[in-house]
Design a protein around this motif. Structure first.
Motif, PDB file in Angstrom:
ATOM      1  N   GLY A  18       0.778  -1.235   0.000  1.00  0.00           N
ATOM      2  CA  GLY A  18       0.000   0.000   0.000  1.00  0.00           C
ATOM      3  C   GLY A  18       0.805   1.278   0.000  1.00  0.00           C
ATOM      4  O   GLY A  18       0.239   2.365   0.133  1.00  0.00           O
ATOM      5  N   PHE A  19       2.122   1.204  -0.144  1.00  0.00           N
ATOM      6  CA  PHE A  19       2.953   2.404  -0.189  1.00  0.00           C
ATOM      7  C   PHE A  19       2.924   3.005  -1.591  1.00  0.00           C
ATOM      8  O   PHE A  19       2.917   2.275  -2.588  1.00  0.00           O
ATOM      9  N   GLU A  20       2.905   4.322  -1.664  1.00  0.00           N
ATOM     10  CA  GLU A  20       3.025   5.036  -2.929  1.00  0.00           C
ATOM     11  C   GLU A  20       4.415   5.640  -2.986  1.00  0.00           C
ATOM     12  O   GLU A  20       4.945   6.084  -1.969  1.00  0.00           O
ATOM     13  N   ARG A  28       2.613   5.621   3.057  1.00  0.00           N
ATOM     14  CA  ARG A  28       1.253   5.090   3.148  1.00  0.00           C
ATOM     15  C   ARG A  28       0.633   5.630   4.425  1.00  0.00           C
ATOM     16  O   ARG A  28       1.334   5.982   5.385  1.00  0.00           O
TER      17      ARG A  28
END
Length: 103
Positions: A18-20, A28
């Protein structure tokens, strides 16, 4: 066979969680916490390490709502990945397994 870069190796691990990514920074938000990791490159010898950060967004909102005569900077604290691994400050350079070890 070309070696995977540190950025690509870290990205492959963090994106599914879920990290950008923006350049060498991954972020995140989970609940009221913002979690960040950044790939830091040494200007001295080109080695790299990873810094891990967390910040409570509710606390930030409260502190930002307080009126001050001067701009207040909210201090974050982070830790280097080596401290999480074995308590030492670790930097990787010219290590064929480096990207996989960091990721």
């Amino acid at each position: 066979m070309p070696r995977t870069s540190y950025t690509k190796a870290i990205d492959a691990i963090l994106r599914p969680l879920g990290f950008e990514r923006e350049k060498r920074l991954w972020t995140r938000i989970r609940g009221d916490m913002e979690e960040r990791l950044d790939l830091q490159k040494s200007w001295v010898d080109g080695s790299v390490t990873v810094n891990v950060w967390a910040r409570d967004l509710e606390t930030d909102m409260i502190l930002e709502a307080i009126a001050f005569d001067e701009t207040m900077g909210i201090i974050q604290s982070g830790v280097r990945i080596g401290a999480l691994i074995d308590g030492r400050d670790r930097w990787w350079k010219n290590n064929p397994n480096g990207p996989a070890e960091v990721a």
